[in-house]
Design a protein around this motif. Structure first.
Motif, PDB file in Angstrom:
ATOM      1  N   LYS A 192       0.620  -0.953  -0.041  1.00 55.55           N
ATOM      2  CA  LYS A 192      -0.099   0.113   0.118  1.00 55.55           C
ATOM      3  C   LYS A 192       0.620   1.291   0.128  1.00 55.55           C
ATOM      4  CE  LYS A 192      -3.725   2.245   2.385  1.00 55.55           C
ATOM      5  NZ  LYS A 192      -3.439   3.530   2.301  1.00 55.55           N
ATOM      6  N   LEU A 193       1.750   1.269   0.902  1.00 58.03           N
ATOM      7  CA  LEU A 193       2.772   2.344   1.000  1.00 58.03           C
ATOM      8  C   LEU A 193       3.674   2.530  -0.272  1.00 58.03           C
ATOM      9  CD1 LEU A 193       4.239   2.178   4.528  1.00 58.03           C
ATOM     10  CD2 LEU A 193       2.976   3.937   3.447  1.00 58.03           C
ATOM     11  N   ASP A 194       4.029   1.548  -0.863  1.00 59.39           N
ATOM     12  CA  ASP A 194       4.840   1.614  -2.317  1.00 59.39           C
ATOM     13  C   ASP A 194       3.889   2.202  -3.352  1.00 59.39           C
ATOM     14  OD1 ASP A 194       6.997   0.577  -1.459  1.00 59.39           O
ATOM     15  OD2 ASP A 194       6.412  -1.342  -2.172  1.00 59.39           O
ATOM     16  N   ARG A 195       2.507   1.848  -3.381  1.00 59.08           N
ATOM     17  CA  ARG A 195       1.478   2.411  -4.414  1.00 59.08           C
ATOM     18  C   ARG A 195       1.340   3.972  -4.186  1.00 59.08           C
ATOM     19  NH1 ARG A 195      -1.910  -1.562  -3.529  1.00 59.08           N
ATOM     20  NH2 ARG A 195      -3.142  -0.341  -2.148  1.00 59.08           N
ATOM     21  N   ASP A 196       1.157   4.354  -2.854  1.00 62.09           N
ATOM     22  CA  ASP A 196       0.747   5.613  -2.377  1.00 62.09           C
ATOM     23  C   ASP A 196       2.126   6.712  -2.417  1.00 62.09           C
ATOM     24  OD1 ASP A 196      -1.701   4.623  -1.950  1.00 62.09           O
ATOM     25  OD2 ASP A 196      -1.650   4.753   0.119  1.00 62.09           O
ATOM     26  N   LEU A 197       3.174   6.413  -1.877  1.00 66.11           N
ATOM     27  CA  LEU A 197       4.362   7.076  -1.811  1.00 66.11           C
ATOM     28  C   LEU A 197       4.851   7.075  -3.030  1.00 66.11           C
ATOM     29  CD1 LEU A 197       5.589   6.063   1.758  1.00 66.11           C
ATOM     30  CD2 LEU A 197       4.222   7.750   1.063  1.00 66.11           C
ATOM     31  N   GLY A 198       4.780   6.032  -3.997  1.00 68.76           N
ATOM     32  CA  GLY A 198       5.509   6.017  -5.170  1.00 68.76           C
ATOM     33  C   GLY A 198       4.882   7.270  -6.215  1.00 68.76           C
ATOM     34  N   THR A 199       3.916   7.893  -5.793  1.00 68.80           N
ATOM     35  CA  THR A 199       3.337   9.151  -6.609  1.00 68.80           C
ATOM     36  C   THR A 199       4.619  10.003  -7.152  1.00 68.80           C
ATOM     37  OG1 THR A 199       1.236   8.894  -5.654  1.00 68.80           O
ATOM     38  CG2 THR A 199       1.579  10.828  -6.836  1.00 68.80           C
ATOM     39  N   VAL A 200       4.433  10.364  -8.349  1.00 68.10           N
ATOM     40  CA  VAL A 200       5.726  11.495  -8.814  1.00 68.10           C
ATOM     41  C   VAL A 200       5.101  12.719  -8.476  1.00 68.10           C
ATOM     42  CG1 VAL A 200       7.122  12.444 -10.803  1.00 68.10           C
ATOM     43  CG2 VAL A 200       6.410   9.720 -10.243  1.00 68.10           C
ATOM     44  N   ILE A 201       5.805  13.706  -7.935  1.00 68.19           N
ATOM     45  CA  ILE A 201       5.317  14.979  -7.386  1.00 68.19           C
ATOM     46  C   ILE A 201       6.465  16.043  -8.211  1.00 68.19           C
ATOM     47  CG2 ILE A 201       4.400  14.343  -5.428  1.00 68.19           C
ATOM     48  CD1 ILE A 201       6.571  15.304  -3.853  1.00 68.19           C
ATOM     49  N   ALA A 202       7.200  15.741  -8.587  1.00 68.11           N
ATOM     50  CA  ALA A 202       8.270  16.761  -9.324  1.00 68.11           C
ATOM     51  C   ALA A 202       9.146  16.103 -10.231  1.00 68.11           C
ATOM     52  CB  ALA A 202       8.788  17.891  -8.371  1.00 68.11           C
ATOM     53  N   LYS A 203      10.072  16.969 -10.905  1.00 70.33           N
ATOM     54  CA  LYS A 203      10.925  16.387 -11.628  1.00 70.33           C
ATOM     55  C   LYS A 203      12.595  16.743 -11.035  1.00 70.33           C
ATOM     56  CE  LYS A 203      13.372  14.408 -15.044  1.00 70.33           C
ATOM     57  NZ  LYS A 203      13.301  12.916 -15.296  1.00 70.33           N
ATOM     58  N   ASN A 204      13.260  16.037 -10.687  1.00 70.74           N
ATOM     59  CA  ASN A 204      14.471  16.417 -10.053  1.00 70.74           C
ATOM     60  C   ASN A 204      15.722  16.435 -10.656  1.00 70.74           C
ATOM     61  OD1 ASN A 204      16.347  17.035  -7.854  1.00 70.74           O
ATOM     62  ND2 ASN A 204      16.555  14.977  -7.140  1.00 70.74           N
ATOM     63  N   ASN A 205      16.408  17.527 -11.181  1.00 63.52           N
ATOM     64  CA  ASN A 205      17.456  17.696 -12.135  1.00 63.52           C
ATOM     65  C   ASN A 205      18.785  17.476 -11.535  1.00 63.52           C
ATOM     66  OD1 ASN A 205      15.808  18.168 -14.285  1.00 63.52           O
ATOM     67  ND2 ASN A 205      15.903  20.669 -14.274  1.00 63.52           N
ATOM     68  N   VAL A 206      18.928  17.386 -10.191  1.00 61.12           N
ATOM     69  CA  VAL A 206      20.194  17.248  -9.645  1.00 61.12           C
ATOM     70  C   VAL A 206      20.222  16.362  -8.456  1.00 61.12           C
ATOM     71  CG1 VAL A 206      21.225  19.569 -10.345  1.00 61.12           C
ATOM     72  CG2 VAL A 206      19.739  19.291  -8.156  1.00 61.12           C
ATOM     73  N   LYS A 207      21.256  15.941  -7.842  1.00 64.91           N
ATOM     74  CA  LYS A 207      21.252  15.055  -6.639  1.00 64.91           C
ATOM     75  C   LYS A 207      20.984  15.995  -5.335  1.00 64.91           C
ATOM     76  CE  LYS A 207      23.955  12.163  -3.502  1.00 64.91           C
ATOM     77  NZ  LYS A 207      25.189  11.544  -3.468  1.00 64.91           N
ATOM     78  N   LEU A 208      20.056  15.866  -4.732  1.00 64.81           N
ATOM     79  CA  LEU A 208      19.776  16.621  -3.714  1.00 64.81           C
ATOM     80  C   LEU A 208      20.631  15.911  -2.450  1.00 64.81           C
ATOM     81  CD1 LEU A 208      15.833  16.699  -3.493  1.00 64.81           C
ATOM     82  CD2 LEU A 208      17.469  18.286  -4.586  1.00 64.81           C
ATOM     83  N   ASP A 209      21.769  16.663  -2.123  1.00 64.20           N
ATOM     84  CA  ASP A 209      22.822  16.090  -1.361  1.00 64.20           C
ATOM     85  C   ASP A 209      23.195  16.733   0.069  1.00 64.20           C
ATOM     86  OD1 ASP A 209      24.977  14.630  -0.631  1.00 64.20           O
ATOM     87  OD2 ASP A 209      26.517  15.777  -1.933  1.00 64.20           O
TER      88      ASP A 209
END
Length: 308
Positions: A104-121
């Motif tokens: 259930k979590l994989d289904r819900d939390l897998g929703t794409v909410i943005a495009k990430n162009n760089v590594k968030l580090d």
């Protein structure tokens, strides 16, 4: 002590030196269970025969303490670290429940909410650089707080950033893994003097990579880690202008540090509250809304924090 207990355990989230100091000052304490010092290793330090125990972070291990009371009334203890990994067999009924919720979590939390162009580090689990220098993910979070509360400044304590995210699709689970604790955020008014004191406190323990280090938005500052604690910060600007110690500024920040967490006692000294229409105050909710709003993530290092 009033209940005449045999064994006292202290739970702390303090620096190792303070744990040692507490054990030396209060000899009636028998053991200290402290926060993790590493995501890979266990640590134990003894003050006499009394342990200060730091299991592996991210639930990598737990510690088992066996306590013995001899016939003469003397207490003895022994401890061992137990790994929490694939070698630990799952309870069959709990495993069914785990698989149900994981799906259930994989289904819900897998929703794409943005495009990430760089590594968030943030360096989490590696060098933890968000605890001693500017990080692009720290900038993004602070920007989200500043945008939500429409303040001049925003703070984010580096120790609260708990993940790195590779470039690509940015999913709901990524946002929650970055800010997993559901901490509340608020906006308050502070004098420039208090803000500088907070920055000084933030850089006071960078050699130990303490979580109090402040990532910022709406301002810039420099610091020299070789200078004396309390006199490390310089070149503080707000909206590209030198900070004025007597001027009142609006600041969005986690309530954890506003209420004195990580030693930020000066942040209790607010001179007002910033009211907004939104009732949202959970860090991950605010962050998710901001990410959805900007749609493309491309945070950069902008010289907000300069290490001399």
């Amino acid at each position: 002590k009033k209940e005449k207990v045999d064994f006292i355990v202290l739970l702390t989230q303090s620096e190792p030196e303070l744990n040692i100091e507490i054990l030396e000052k209060y000899p009636e304490i028998n053991a200290v269970l402290a926060e993790e010092k590493s995501e890979k290793y266990n640590f134990v330090t003894y003050v006499g025969e009394k342990p200060i125990v730091s299991p592996q972070g991210n639930m990598g291990s737990i510690v088992k303490i066996d306590i013995f009371k001899n016939k003469d009334g003397k207490i003895k203890q022994s401890l061992e670290f137990l790994p929490v990994d694939s070698s630990v067999p799952s309870d069959k009924e709990m495993l069914k429940l785990e698989e149900f919720y994981k799906e259930k979590l994989d289904r819900d939390l897998g929703t794409v909410i943005a495009k990430n162009n760089v590594k968030l580090d943030s360096g989490f689990g590696e060098n933890h650089h968000a605890r001693y220098e500017e990080s692009n993910i720290g900038n993004l979070i602070a920007d989200a707080y500043k945008n939500h509360f429409n303040t001049e400044i925003a703070f984010m304590n580096g120790g609260g950033i708990r993940a790195n995210i590779e470039s690509g699709d940015f999913r709901l689970r990524d946002a929650i893994s970055i800010l997993p604790f559901s901490n509340k955020v608020g906006a308050f008014k502070y004098s420039g003097k208090t803000i500088v004191e907070a920055l000084e406190h933030g850089v006071s323990s960078v050699d130990k990579k303490a979580g109090r280090f402040l990532q910022v938005a709406g301002m810039e500052y420099s610091y020299n880690p070789k200078d004396e604690v309390g006199s490390r910060v310089s070149n503080v600007t707000v909206n590209n202008k030198p900070i004025e110690l007597e001027t009142i500024y609006t600041v969005a920040l986690p309530l954890y540090i506003k209420n004195g967490g990580d030693g930020f006692q000066m942040l209790k000294n607010t001179v007002g509250t910033v009211e907004i229409d939104s009732e949202k105050n959970i860090d991950s909710d605010i962050f998710i809304d901001y990410v959805k709003k900007i749609k493309v993530l491309n945070p950069k290092l902008e010289g907000r924090i300069v290490v001399k």
